[in-house]
Design a protein around this motif. Structure first.
Motif, PDB file in Angstrom:
ATOM      1  N   ALA A 191      49.120  21.488  60.859  1.00 40.17           N
ATOM      2  CA  ALA A 191      48.157  22.584  61.006  1.00 40.17           C
ATOM      3  C   ALA A 191      48.835  23.910  60.671  1.00 40.17           C
ATOM      4  O   ALA A 191      49.332  24.607  61.533  1.00 40.17           O
TER       5      ALA A 191
ATOM      6  N   ASP B 194      47.278  26.487  58.990  1.00 43.71           N
ATOM      7  CA  ASP B 194      46.335  27.607  59.013  1.00 43.71           C
ATOM      8  C   ASP B 194      45.093  27.195  59.800  1.00 43.71           C
ATOM      9  O   ASP B 194      44.972  26.048  60.233  1.00 43.71           O
ATOM     10  N   GLU B 195      44.171  28.127  59.998  1.00 44.68           N
ATOM     11  CA  GLU B 195      42.991  27.863  60.817  1.00 44.68           C
ATOM     12  C   GLU B 195      42.094  26.780  60.221  1.00 44.68           C
ATOM     13  O   GLU B 195      41.541  25.959  60.952  1.00 44.68           O
ATOM     14  N   GLU B 196      41.939  26.788  58.904  1.00 41.32           N
ATOM     15  CA  GLU B 196      41.083  25.781  58.269  1.00 41.32           C
ATOM     16  C   GLU B 196      41.652  24.380  58.491  1.00 41.32           C
ATOM     17  O   GLU B 196      40.926  23.450  58.819  1.00 41.32           O
TER      18      GLU B 196
ATOM     19  N   LYS C 191      43.645  23.470  60.939  1.00 42.26           N
ATOM     20  CA  LYS C 191      43.483  23.166  62.364  1.00 42.26           C
ATOM     21  C   LYS C 191      42.093  22.605  62.645  1.00 42.26           C
ATOM     22  O   LYS C 191      41.936  21.665  63.418  1.00 42.26           O
ATOM     23  N   GLU C 192      41.085  23.186  62.009  1.00 42.87           N
ATOM     24  CA  GLU C 192      39.714  22.714  62.195  1.00 42.87           C
ATOM     25  C   GLU C 192      39.518  21.318  61.608  1.00 42.87           C
ATOM     26  O   GLU C 192      38.859  20.469  62.199  1.00 42.87           O
ATOM     27  N   ARG C 193      40.093  21.062  60.438  1.00 44.21           N
ATOM     28  CA  ARG C 193      40.014  19.720  59.831  1.00 44.21           C
ATOM     29  C   ARG C 193      40.631  18.678  60.760  1.00 44.21           C
ATOM     30  O   ARG C 193      40.072  17.598  60.960  1.00 44.21           O
TER      31      ARG C 193
ATOM     32  N   ARG D  18      41.066  18.920  63.991  1.00 46.48           N
ATOM     33  CA  ARG D  18      40.221  18.798  65.183  1.00 46.48           C
ATOM     34  C   ARG D  18      39.038  17.864  64.926  1.00 46.48           C
ATOM     35  O   ARG D  18      38.717  17.006  65.737  1.00 46.48           O
TER      36      ARG D  18
END
Length: 191
Positions: free
Chosen positions: A42, A44-46, A48-50, A52
């Motif tokens: 993870a 970056d934020e994108e 991290k979302e993937r 999750r």
């Protein structure tokens, strides 16, 4: 029992299909023990979302190891009857970035050393997998050779290394599926 490789392009349904293979095997064999090896980082934020979203779609009782190097040890220590690794190309990407090559002008000698280290990592993992004859092992990877040629040198190096690694894994796999628009096509082995 055996080694299955699931390959295909981005967003072709590889992970979803691999998880269906796991569920099918579990139902058939009244088994519940699953090891899920996640190689994503993870950064970056994108991403991290993937990660999750991927975590949320997996059953909670599947044991998860988040790691992209030293996977031969993870396979060696595993007790689960089913092991799913997602994904080989993320593993390669992480190892390549970890090496710190110059993105615009990578030194070819350094590239050779990095590829050798990546191939060694894969070969060690495959040696451990070969010892696990009583397990169902599913590896997910991306087929990168059918798209555009990357515009920058490190992208081309990544594509080339991934292509050679995928060939090596497919060679020793019992089954290979190619995903196209969510549809699995068996291209090696029996169903």
């Amino acid at each position: 029992m055996g080694l299955t490789l699931v390959t295909g392009g981005a967003r072709s349904g590889k992970s979803k299909f691999a998880e269906k293979l796991v569920s099918h095997y579990l139902a058939l064999n009244k088994e519940e023990s699953v090891l899920y090896i996640a190689t994503a980082v993870a950064f970056d934020e994108e991403m991290k979302e993937r990660i999750r979203r991927h975590q949320a779609q997996r059953p909670a009782h599947w044991r998860t190891v988040e790691q992209y190097r030293g996977l031969s040890e993870v396979f060696k220590r595993s007790k689960e009857k089913v092991i799913l690794l997602d994904c080989i190309t993320l593993m390669i990407s992480n190892l390549l970035f970890e090496a710190g090559l110059n993105e615009e002008r990578p030194n070819l000698k350094e590239v050779e050393l990095v590829e050798k280290a990546i191939v060694n990592e894969i070969n060690e993992m495959l040696r451990e997998i070969k010892k696990l004859k009583d397990r169902e092992i599913i590896l997910v990877t991306n087929e990168l050779g059918m798209g555009l040629v990357p515009a920058y040198p490190l992208g081309r190096i990544f594509r080339d290394i991934a292509g050679r690694v995928n060939q090596r894994i497919a060679e020793v796999s019992d089954r290979v599926y190619f995903m196209i628009s969510g549809i699995p096509t068996l291209i090696k082995g029996g169903g």
